[in-house]
Design a protein around this motif. Structure first.
Motif, short mmCIF file in Angstrom:
data_model
loop_
_atom_site.label_atom_id
_atom_site.label_comp_id
_atom_site.label_asym_id
_atom_site.label_seq_id
_atom_site.Cartn_x
_atom_site.Cartn_y
_atom_site.Cartn_z
N ASN A 1 -44.85 0.15 -66.41
CA ASN A 1 -44.91 1.25 -65.44
C ASN A 1 -43.67 2.14 -65.48
O ASN A 1 -43.43 2.92 -64.57
N LEU A 2 -42.89 2.04 -66.55
CA LEU A 2 -41.74 2.94 -66.76
C LEU A 2 -41.82 3.50 -68.17
O LEU A 2 -42.28 2.82 -69.09
N GLY A 3 -41.34 4.72 -68.35
CA GLY A 3 -41.30 5.32 -69.68
C GLY A 3 -42.66 5.81 -70.12
O GLY A 3 -43.54 6.08 -69.30
N ASP A 4 -42.84 5.94 -71.44
CA ASP A 4 -44.11 6.38 -72.02
C ASP A 4 -45.03 5.16 -72.09
O ASP A 4 -45.16 4.51 -73.12
N LYS A 5 -45.67 4.87 -70.97
CA LYS A 5 -46.40 3.62 -70.79
C LYS A 5 -47.53 3.41 -71.79
O LYS A 5 -47.65 2.33 -72.36
N PRO B 1 -44.49 3.58 -59.36
CA PRO B 1 -45.25 4.15 -60.48
C PRO B 1 -46.41 3.25 -60.88
O PRO B 1 -46.29 2.03 -60.87
N GLU B 2 -47.54 3.89 -61.23
CA GLU B 2 -48.71 3.14 -61.68
C GLU B 2 -48.43 2.41 -62.99
O GLU B 2 -47.61 2.83 -63.78
N TYR B 3 -49.16 1.33 -63.18
CA TYR B 3 -49.07 0.57 -64.43
C TYR B 3 -50.16 1.00 -65.40
O TYR B 3 -51.23 1.44 -65.00
N ILE B 4 -49.85 0.82 -66.67
CA ILE B 4 -50.85 0.82 -67.72
C ILE B 4 -50.92 -0.63 -68.18
O ILE B 4 -49.88 -1.26 -68.42
N THR C 1 -34.75 -8.04 -61.21
CA THR C 1 -35.33 -8.81 -60.12
C THR C 1 -36.82 -9.02 -60.39
O THR C 1 -37.46 -8.23 -61.08
N LYS C 2 -37.34 -10.10 -59.81
CA LYS C 2 -38.77 -10.37 -59.94
C LYS C 2 -39.53 -9.24 -59.26
O LYS C 2 -39.08 -8.70 -58.25
N TRP C 3 -40.67 -8.87 -59.82
CA TRP C 3 -41.55 -7.83 -59.30
C TRP C 3 -41.02 -6.42 -59.52
O TRP C 3 -41.61 -5.46 -59.03
N ALA C 4 -39.88 -6.25 -60.21
CA ALA C 4 -39.31 -4.92 -60.43
C ALA C 4 -40.16 -4.13 -61.42
O ALA C 4 -40.88 -4.70 -62.24
N ALA C 5 -40.06 -2.79 -61.35
CA ALA C 5 -40.71 -1.93 -62.33
C ALA C 5 -40.17 -2.30 -63.71
O ALA C 5 -39.04 -2.79 -63.84
N ARG C 6 -40.97 -2.06 -64.75
CA ARG C 6 -40.55 -2.49 -66.08
C ARG C 6 -41.12 -1.61 -67.18
O ARG C 6 -42.20 -1.06 -67.04
N THR C 7 -40.37 -1.56 -68.28
CA THR C 7 -40.82 -0.82 -69.45
C THR C 7 -41.93 -1.56 -70.16
O THR C 7 -42.80 -0.94 -70.76
N LEU C 8 -41.89 -2.89 -70.12
CA LEU C 8 -42.93 -3.70 -70.77
C LEU C 8 -42.89 -5.12 -70.22
O LEU C 8 -41.82 -5.70 -70.08
#
Length: 163
Positions: free
Chosen positions: A12-16, A57-60, A92-99
């Motif tokens: 849900n971060l970057g070019d998902k 941000p939404e997830y892919i 942290t757990k549950w944080a937004a992430r690039t992958l």
């Protein structure tokens, strides 16, 4: 001897979308891994410790099915290396992430260690895992919980296919 494994992908971060596509390709190129199927990509709302959060941000999401000669621990290590290549930071757990790459099942194995739990302990609650999985394997079963088709009933409206 090869074992069938299901891997859930999310970003849900970057070019998902690009990240998910590239990660699926990298998984398929791992030594000791044979790609069986990649699901389409799906959008889903962010899930936090408090539940769904439309302000994040939404997830892919997607699912990749593989046959592998790697052990669960070695597969996890290789998946973590892929996450790191895409800038994954474990703050942290549950944080937004690039992958995020999670092993959902590994054959019928049950694994419980500090760093790995298989089957994934919350897979049965997650439309963004079950719906893409069902797309690529309509006969799928979640070890110890039953057919994915039954677990996914009523979850269609929680994810949106984008590809």
């Amino acid at each position: 001897m090869k074992t069938r494994a299901v891997i859930a992908l999310g970003a849900n971060l970057g070019d998902k979308e690009k990240t998910i596509s590239k990660a699926q390709k990298q998984i398929g190129k791992l030594r000791g891994v044979e790609l069986v199927a990649n699901s389409k990509k799906y959008r889903s709302q962010a899930l936090t410790e408090q539940g769904v959060d439309p302000n994040e941000p939404e997830y892919i999401n997607a699912v990749t099915i593989i046959d592998t000669s790697l052990s669960p621990k070695k597969l996890l290590s290789r998946l973590n290396e892929i996450e790191n290549k895409f800038g994954r930071i474990r703050s942290t757990k549950w944080a937004a992430r690039t992958l995020d790459l999670d092993i959902i099942i590994f054959g019928t194995s049950v694994v419980e260690t500090k760093s790995l739990v298989i089957p994934h302990p919350r897979a049965q609650e997650r439309a963004f895992v079950l719906i893409p999985w069902l797309e690529v394997d309509p006969e799928a079963a979640l070890t110890g919980l039953g057919p994915v088709k039954e677990l996914a009933e009523g979850m269609d409206s929680m994810v949106w296919v984008i590809q």
